[in-house]
Design a protein around this motif. Structure first.
Motif, PDB file in Angstrom:
ATOM      1  N   TYR A  52       0.834  -1.204   0.000  1.00 43.21           N
ATOM      2  CA  TYR A  52       0.000   0.000   0.000  1.00 43.21           C
ATOM      3  C   TYR A  52       0.873   1.260   0.000  1.00 43.21           C
ATOM      4  O   TYR A  52       0.628   2.208  -0.758  1.00 43.21           O
ATOM      5  CB  TYR A  52      -0.906  -0.045   1.230  1.00 43.21           C
ATOM      6  N   ARG A  56       1.957   4.360  -3.314  1.00 46.81           N
ATOM      7  CA  ARG A  56       1.865   5.812  -3.216  1.00 46.81           C
ATOM      8  C   ARG A  56       3.222   6.483  -3.362  1.00 46.81           C
ATOM      9  O   ARG A  56       3.375   7.437  -4.119  1.00 46.81           O
ATOM     10  CB  ARG A  56       1.231   6.187  -1.867  1.00 46.81           C
ATOM     11  N   THR A  88      -1.850  10.062  -3.522  1.00 42.18           N
ATOM     12  CA  THR A  88      -2.954   9.297  -2.941  1.00 42.18           C
ATOM     13  C   THR A  88      -4.070   9.108  -3.956  1.00 42.18           C
ATOM     14  O   THR A  88      -4.648   8.021  -4.077  1.00 42.18           O
ATOM     15  CB  THR A  88      -3.496  10.015  -1.694  1.00 42.18           C
ATOM     16  N   GLU A  92      -5.215   5.427  -5.403  1.00 35.50           N
ATOM     17  CA  GLU A  92      -6.580   4.936  -5.196  1.00 35.50           C
ATOM     18  C   GLU A  92      -7.269   4.638  -6.526  1.00 35.50           C
ATOM     19  O   GLU A  92      -8.017   3.662  -6.638  1.00 35.50           O
ATOM     20  CB  GLU A  92      -7.394   5.959  -4.398  1.00 35.50           C
ATOM     21  N   ILE A 158     -10.861  10.626  -3.986  1.00 36.59           N
ATOM     22  CA  ILE A 158     -10.107   9.687  -3.150  1.00 36.59           C
ATOM     23  C   ILE A 158     -11.054   8.969  -2.184  1.00 36.59           C
ATOM     24  O   ILE A 158     -10.984   7.748  -2.007  1.00 36.59           O
ATOM     25  CB  ILE A 158      -9.010  10.418  -2.361  1.00 36.59           C
ATOM     26  N   ALA A 162     -11.750   5.039  -2.129  1.00 35.29           N
ATOM     27  CA  ALA A 162     -11.414   4.267  -0.935  1.00 35.29           C
ATOM     28  C   ALA A 162     -12.592   3.417  -0.475  1.00 35.29           C
ATOM     29  O   ALA A 162     -12.405   2.319   0.067  1.00 35.29           O
ATOM     30  CB  ALA A 162     -10.974   5.199   0.190  1.00 35.29           C
ATOM     31  N   ARG A 178      -8.184   1.634   4.072  1.00 33.24           N
ATOM     32  CA  ARG A 178      -9.218   2.499   3.490  1.00 33.24           C
ATOM     33  C   ARG A 178      -9.457   3.705   4.407  1.00 33.24           C
ATOM     34  O   ARG A 178      -9.567   4.851   3.945  1.00 33.24           O
ATOM     35  CB  ARG A 178     -10.527   1.730   3.315  1.00 33.24           C
ATOM     36  N   SER A 181      -6.625   6.177   4.094  1.00 34.55           N
ATOM     37  CA  SER A 181      -6.691   6.965   2.859  1.00 34.55           C
ATOM     38  C   SER A 181      -7.657   8.136   2.999  1.00 34.55           C
ATOM     39  O   SER A 181      -7.350   9.267   2.601  1.00 34.55           O
ATOM     40  CB  SER A 181      -7.120   6.076   1.684  1.00 34.55           C
ATOM     41  N   SER A 185      -6.285  12.005   3.328  1.00 41.91           N
ATOM     42  CA  SER A 185      -6.642  12.912   2.236  1.00 41.91           C
ATOM     43  C   SER A 185      -7.467  14.091   2.747  1.00 41.91           C
ATOM     44  O   SER A 185      -7.279  15.228   2.299  1.00 41.91           O
ATOM     45  CB  SER A 185      -7.413  12.157   1.151  1.00 41.91           C
TER      46      SER A 185
END
Length: 224
Positions: A52, A56, A88, A92, A158, A162, A178, A181, A185
């Motif tokens: 993950y 990014r 990000t 995603e 985003i 997510a 999730r 994220s 964000s």
């Protein structure tokens, strides 16, 4: 022309430096999972977290020079904020179509936004963005209102991605990442809003970013 090339080289080198400094390791992945309430993570769960992070951070060396060189966002040096937000977003969006080899998991209950993100984070983000928009409109800074709207749209995409992207790997890890994220964000979007308005709101936006990025998910939602 030489100055132009030199500037590009500097931006690329700084982006590569970011990648080296932020390169994900197993210890980073384990720390990330514990922070987001995945207790005593296994090696497989840590591998999911490292993957993950790599998705990014591998984008940073290319996004940083592109954003820093081509985006006329104020005179201040806040390109890192936008770089992380853009990274990000792209990660995603790419995760909406996971690799065929990825391990898929299914949730027995439908995922909703409030099953993933804390209401306090989402409400605070909306309030900060609306306050920044009103402030900029009062002072007729319509150019900055446009950038604010763009950052809000990025955060919205985003958040949507997510929630809706296919699940992969361990379910507990999937839900925790999730949540991360969405919270990160929203925090980045708050920081962007604050920097657009300038002092003292820029400082408040940075504090909001730190607070949102460290707001823990509700345990019941992660363990579901």
């Amino acid at each position: 022309m030489s100055d132009h090339v030199a500037a590009v080289v500097v931006f690329v080198c700084f982006g590569l430096l970011l990648l080296v400094l932020l390169w994900p390791t197993a210890s980073n992945g384990k720390r990330l999972l514990k922070k987001w309430q995945v207790l005593d993570p296994t090696d497989a769960q840590v591998a999911d977290a490292v993957r993950y992070l790599k998705q990014r951070r591998l984008l940073y060396p290319w996004l940083y020079p592109a954003i820093g060189f081509f985006t006329p966002l104020r005179e201040g040096h806040w390109d890192i904020l936008v770089t992380v937000l853009a990274g990000t977003l792209l990660a995603e969006l790419l995760a909406l179509r996971p690799p065929r080899a990825a391990r898929r998991v299914a949730s027995l209950t439908p995922r909703g936004l409030f099953d993933i993100a804390a209401k306090g984070v989402l409400v605070s983000y909306v309030v900060i963005v609306l306050a920044a928009a009103i402030h900029l409109a009062i002072y007729l800074r319509w150019d900055l209102v446009g950038w604010l709207a763009l950052s809000a749209a990025v955060v919205g995409v985003i958040t949507w991605a997510a929630v809706t992207r296919p699940a992969t790997g361990d379910q507990d890890v999937d839900m925790a990442l999730r949540t991360r994220s969405v919270h990160v964000s929203a925090g980045l979007g708050s920081a962007v809003a604050g920097v657009l308005v300038l002092f003292p709101w820029g400082f408040i936006g940075i504090l909001a970013w730190i607070a949102m990025a460290n707001t823990k998910p509700v345990t019941a939602k992660i363990d579901r």
